[in-house]
Each structure stands twice: as C-alpha cells, then as structure tokens.
Design a protein around this motif. Sequence first.
Motif, short mmCIF file in Angstrom:
data_model
loop_
_atom_site.label_atom_id
_atom_site.label_comp_id
_atom_site.label_asym_id
_atom_site.label_seq_id
_atom_site.Cartn_x
_atom_site.Cartn_y
_atom_site.Cartn_z
N ASP A 208 0.83 -1.24 0.06
CA ASP A 208 0.07 0.01 -0.10
C ASP A 208 0.95 1.15 0.12
O ASP A 208 0.91 2.07 0.67
CB ASP A 208 -0.99 0.06 1.14
CG ASP A 208 -1.92 1.06 0.98
OD1 ASP A 208 -2.36 1.25 -0.15
OD2 ASP A 208 -2.37 1.69 1.88
N SER B 231 -3.01 3.85 -4.48
CA SER B 231 -4.67 4.57 -4.65
C SER B 231 -4.71 5.70 -5.73
O SER B 231 -5.43 6.40 -6.01
CB SER B 231 -4.87 5.16 -3.20
OG SER B 231 -4.15 5.75 -2.89
N ARG C 119 -4.98 3.93 -11.66
CA ARG C 119 -6.39 3.61 -12.00
C ARG C 119 -6.18 2.05 -12.63
O ARG C 119 -5.46 2.15 -13.72
CB ARG C 119 -6.87 4.63 -12.88
CG ARG C 119 -7.47 5.84 -12.20
CD ARG C 119 -8.41 5.54 -10.91
NE ARG C 119 -7.80 6.08 -9.84
CZ ARG C 119 -8.18 7.20 -9.11
NH1 ARG C 119 -9.10 7.87 -9.72
NH2 ARG C 119 -7.78 7.43 -8.03
N LYS D 260 -7.71 1.76 -9.09
CA LYS D 260 -7.00 1.63 -7.70
C LYS D 260 -6.79 0.20 -7.07
O LYS D 260 -7.60 -0.55 -7.40
CB LYS D 260 -7.84 2.56 -6.64
CG LYS D 260 -8.10 3.73 -6.79
CD LYS D 260 -9.04 4.41 -5.96
CE LYS D 260 -9.46 5.75 -6.10
NZ LYS D 260 -10.72 6.10 -5.60
N THR E 216 -5.95 -3.02 -5.15
CA THR E 216 -6.33 -3.78 -3.88
C THR E 216 -4.87 -4.07 -3.67
O THR E 216 -4.14 -5.07 -4.37
CB THR E 216 -7.37 -4.95 -4.15
OG1 THR E 216 -8.61 -4.14 -4.44
CG2 THR E 216 -7.33 -5.73 -3.09
N GLU F 64 -9.38 -3.04 0.51
CA GLU F 64 -9.88 -3.58 -0.96
C GLU F 64 -10.23 -2.16 -1.69
O GLU F 64 -11.00 -1.42 -1.34
CB GLU F 64 -11.25 -4.26 -0.56
CG GLU F 64 -11.99 -4.88 -1.78
CD GLU F 64 -13.16 -5.72 -0.95
OE1 GLU F 64 -13.54 -5.80 0.24
OE2 GLU F 64 -13.63 -6.55 -1.83
N ARG F 65 -9.59 -2.40 -2.91
CA ARG F 65 -10.01 -1.39 -4.01
C ARG F 65 -10.54 -1.72 -5.03
O ARG F 65 -11.56 -2.67 -5.25
CB ARG F 65 -8.92 -0.36 -3.93
CG ARG F 65 -8.67 0.39 -2.88
CD ARG F 65 -7.80 1.54 -3.02
NE ARG F 65 -6.29 1.23 -2.93
CZ ARG F 65 -5.66 1.64 -1.66
NH1 ARG F 65 -6.00 2.43 -0.93
NH2 ARG F 65 -4.21 1.25 -1.66
N ASP F 66 -10.16 -1.21 -6.36
CA ASP F 66 -10.95 -1.78 -7.56
C ASP F 66 -10.05 -2.57 -8.67
O ASP F 66 -10.62 -2.87 -9.70
CB ASP F 66 -11.33 -0.34 -8.38
CG ASP F 66 -11.58 0.66 -7.43
OD1 ASP F 66 -12.40 0.28 -6.44
OD2 ASP F 66 -11.32 1.82 -7.70
#
Lengths: 335, 335
Positions: B276, B281, B284, B286, B288, B327-329
């Motif tokens: 992380d 973040s 694009r 984002k 995970t 958890e992101r995209d």
Amino acid sequence: MAVTIKDVARKANVSISTVSRVINDSKPVSDEIRQRVLKVIEELGYTPNPVARSLVMKKSQLIGVIVPNISNYFIGEMLNGVEEIGKMYNYDILLCNSYGELEQELKYLSLLKSKQVEGIIFMTWNLKKEHKEFLEKIDIPVVMINRNTSDINIPSVCIDHFGAAYEMTNYLINKGHKKIALIRTGIGNDAFGVDQYKGYTKALKEHNIEIDESLIKNGDFKLEKAYDSVVEMIKNNNLPTAIFATSDYMAIGAMNALIDNGFKVPDDVSVVGFNDIKLASMYRPKLTTIKQPIYDIGAVAIRIIIKKIKGEEEDKTLFVLPHELIERDSCRSLV
Amino acid sequence: MAVTIKDVARKANVSISTVSRVINDSKPVSDEIRQRVLKVIEELGYTPNPVARSLVMKKSQLIGVIVPNISNYFIGEMLNGVEEIGKMYNYDILLCNSYGELEQELKYLSLLKSKQVEGIIFMTWNLKKEHKEFLEKIDIPVVMINRNTSDINIPSVCIDHFGAAYEMTNYLINKGHKKIALIRTGIGNDAFGVDQYKGYTKALKEHNIEIDESLIKNGDFKLEKAYDSVVEMIKNNNLPTAIFATSDYMAIGAMNALIDNGFKVPDDVSVVGFNDIKLASMYRPKLTTIKQPIYDIGAVAIRIIIKKIKGEEEDKTLFVLPHELIERDSCRSLV
DNA sequence: TTGTAAGCGTTATCAG
DNA sequence: CTGATAACGCTTACAA
C-alpha cells in the motif's frame, strides 16, 4: 573503551603528536616511524575519533538538509544526489523533515546551526519573511532548491521554469489545442509558479489565444486539489481540450478526475505534467511532461555548499539546470 | 566566534560549572543565580556546543540510517517515522544511501560506528553472511527492517508476511479465482518472500487448488521484471484470472503489461499488490493491496534503538506490526 | 550552593 | 624530524 591516539602512541613508542602527523600526513615523519605507527594502528584497529577532531578543528563534516517531506519522489531523488556527492567529499547528511511547517523549519535551521553543520540545504514550499530574516544573518553556507532567491543573497538551484512552461504550452498549441487549462502552484514571488504562469500566458498571447481565467486553477503540488479542480470543470461544463498541470502529481490527479468521470485521456482531454517523477512513466497513459534533472539538482546543491565551505565564492545566485520536454502518451494531437 | 560557556560564566559572574548546571538542571542552583545565568544566556544567544558535549559524554545524539534507495516511497515514509520520533527524543539522523550494494553497506556500517552514532537502523534487500558477521560483533544497537533476523540476535520490525499473503490469497479464492499467479520477491531465508510463498500455497492447498509452478514468477520489487513476466504469460497463453504481486510496484508493472497488451484490469484479469504505497490509490484502477504500517515501522524501529541506548533490553527479536487488506478496484469477483 | 580542576580525543604551536 | 603542551567547549567529581 575504544582505542585512542594515546594507546597507539604508547604502543608505538612515540608521542601522540607523531601519531597525529602520520594519520593526517600533516608534517614530515621519518619513514621508519611512520611504518611502525601504521602497523600499530592496524593492529589496534584504531580509528580517529571524529568528535574530538571536530571540536578542535571546528568542523563537523556534517551538512544539514531540511526538506518538507521525505516520502516524495522528487525530494528523495534529490536527496540521492546530495547524499552521493556529499559522501564523495566525506560529508555526512543530517536529515530534517519539516512537514513544510514554518515553525519546524525555523527550529531546524537553528538546530542545525547549533549542531555545527558546515552547510545547509534548505527546501521549502514557501519562502517566508521569517526564513529570509534568518537566512540573511546566518553565517554558514545555505543553498535552496527551486526557489527564486534573487532578492536575498542565497544561491538556489533550479531549472528555467518560465522557459519550460512556455515550451510546454507551445507544444500543446502546436498539437492544435486552443482551450488549455493551467493548474498551477506557487503564487508567491519566491516560487516559480509565477514564472510558469508567465511562460504559459506568453505562449498563448503569441498565438492570439485569449487567456481564460476560468481555466486557471491554483493547486498545491498534490493530487487532491487538482482532482477537485477538474471535477469542477466537468460540472461546469467547462472542460478544455488540454490540461497543463505544473506538477506530475497534479497531472495524475487531473487524469484521475477525468477517468473517474468517464472521460478518456488523451482521447477526450489531453493532460501534461511537470517534473517527470518516476510515476509519470508508470501511470497509464504515460504522462507527457517536463523533465527536471532532479538528481542533479541535489548534486549541484551540495557542490555549491562544498565550494563555499572551501571558501571558493560563487557570485551567481541562481544555478539554472537544463530541462527537457518528454513526449509520452497523455497528449493527443488535434491537427 | 560563537559564544561559549565561558562567555556566559564571565558575564554572569559565576563559574562555568554553575552555567553548566543551569543548562542541564543537573545540580541545585540558587534561584537568584539561575535567573541571572538564564538572562545572560538569553542576551548572548548562547547555545551549548554539542560537539564538545558529545566528546565528554561519549554520546553523539546521532542515529545512523542505512537504506538502499531514498527515492522509494516505502523507504521515504519509513524515514519519516524514524525522523519524527528521533527528533522527539533529540536524536538526529545520519543518512546513508547504499544503493543496495554490499560493499557500500559494509563501508557505511563501519563509517557510522566510527562516527560514534549511538544506534543504527539498517535496511537492505539482502542480508548476507558478511553483514551478519559484522552485525554480530558490533557493540551498538542495530535494528533491521522487514528482515527475518531470527538466526542472528538483531531485532527486526516487520509485519506477518505469511499471514498477509495467506489472507490475500484467500480473498482472491473467495472471489472465485482459482488460477492465481504469484509474482514474488526475496527468495533468501532472511527475506519474507518465503513466508509469503508459504501463505500463498497454504491458502491454495486448503482449497484444493493445485499449485502451478508456471504461474509463480520471481520478481525484484521493481516494475520491469513483473511487466516482463506478465508479457511472457500473455505470449504463452497462460494468463491467470488473478495476479498477486508481493509489491505494489510489481503489481503496477503487471497491470501495465496487461493494459499495454489490450487487456482490462480487473475485467479480464485481477491484480493485487502488497505494501500500500501511495501510488496504490493513485493508479487507475485503484489497487487492492496489503497495507503495511510503513510510517510506524520506522517509528517502532527507532524506538527500539532508543530503548536499547537507554539500556532497556528487549528480548524480542521480531517486532510484528499489524497489516490490513485494503480492498479497492483492481480485483473482480468471479462469483 | 558554588567553584576548581581534571579530563574527553584531537590538532597545532613551539621548542628541541 | 619529534615531543611537550596548550587549546577546543563542555561535564563532573571533589573541595570549599
């Protein structure tokens, strides 16, 4: 206890002055004795105590560096340059992180002085009156990074922000863009934001493009504000065909805003940045940007300090390094 | 010349010991004299010379930090933690950049010792025999970052890499992924790559998913190799439904390879990372990923050093900090 | 409570 | 060429 010069002298049967001479090559010592001393030094694993040395020489071999944030690529890379050159000349780096807060910066400035550093590399987002007052009466060499210090007598290493912005704006115009937004930073006189702005407007004027204030936004080097600015443009239905952000982070913020709202870069809107941080080529689309020689900026900064320490005065106050327009994939041609 | 304790003593009409006492609060001083001395100190703008102080106290108030590369977010952010806590306890940071080269690291290790630093934070990509030999006989506190030091007696601050990788793999499996590639790092015993690998295989086995060696690639924390690995998978028509890279940079490399070859993340392939870093973040989609408390790692490291300096022995050798799955995209659910 | 004086490990000055 | 010895600026017994 660590072994001292005395131990060496005793064991080698000479005076401490002689030992001092051989470790410093300062005065002639007979070859025989020199060898003897060297051998004892080797045996005992003696290393001179730099603290004692500093005390008498009034030199710390330390250079203080004040930065607003270490975990920033630009700053880290600059630090790489500072560190590497510093070590070449036997200088160590005392690192101070100010978080860009005036109070911290002032505190560190005097702290470093009291720590007897021989020079200071000072990087700040905003050069304030308080800084200047301090810097004007400090008696150790200071150099700044990317600040316009022409009004005080402090050297600064930078690039030609005016020229770079002018070049980038022309690039955009030549690609057929006429509605070009500017997300800029550094409104103060000490910053180069004003120079960049001038470069931008000059290029526009030269092509008879009217300056549209609604397309000029103030940023702060960071993503978020740039993101918001672009979202606002979208909401206001005031999207340009190209966005020129004067920091790569802001350019990324702009692209993210576009992407998150269903626009494509560069198909719908072109975006270009400034600095060429590592991220610029990692992001997709790869960012077209102005490359600053970041490592070199740090290297030159510390070289200036070292020169000043040695008493070699430089009369220049602005050290301008070359920049370069790096063409990648984030700008589309309209022609 | 700077003002010294003598100047203060003379002007305040007391002995230098008295002055020393008031600046150190070391022994009782009558209130009247204390005020007088304080006033003179103020007037003269006196600050004690830390070099002289170090000499007699045999303390430098310096902590050395050796890192492989400053312009790396993880390292920079860790340094933020080190710096901030260090300053709280009045320690300064001596920064050394080794570029991950063994020879440099060894050189810095002894340099720092000779500079009388009171402790060393040592970060390296590979902990080698030569390091260990040095570290085993050094007599100042050393702590390492994210290394498995259980065989030598050096504290290390880290997270539970086994658990984190296990958790992430399970997450992927629960999203319906069965063909999961692993791009990993740190094959050596000192590194946590092996633990991560174990976490990954354990999760797979528990779900009766066979381990496919063709889907396990060795990386080096950087983008390029991960990029190439994925390109290779594409060429071999051996693309998984999910890629777990044990560093965010490698995850970005993987995503770039996918995107550059016309695949969509996460629609076609899911990608998850580890660490992380800020970029996670910013990119694009984002990313995970597993969040390491990077700042805290630095903060804890220096706290351990300071404790050791004060003689408070810690018997633990591994300081395990908490991690978190963010958890992101970049991961799609197949179920 | 305060002052005197002996270090801390070097370098530098000055005789020899 | 070599050796005493006085700094450097400060802390800390030890005395007073």
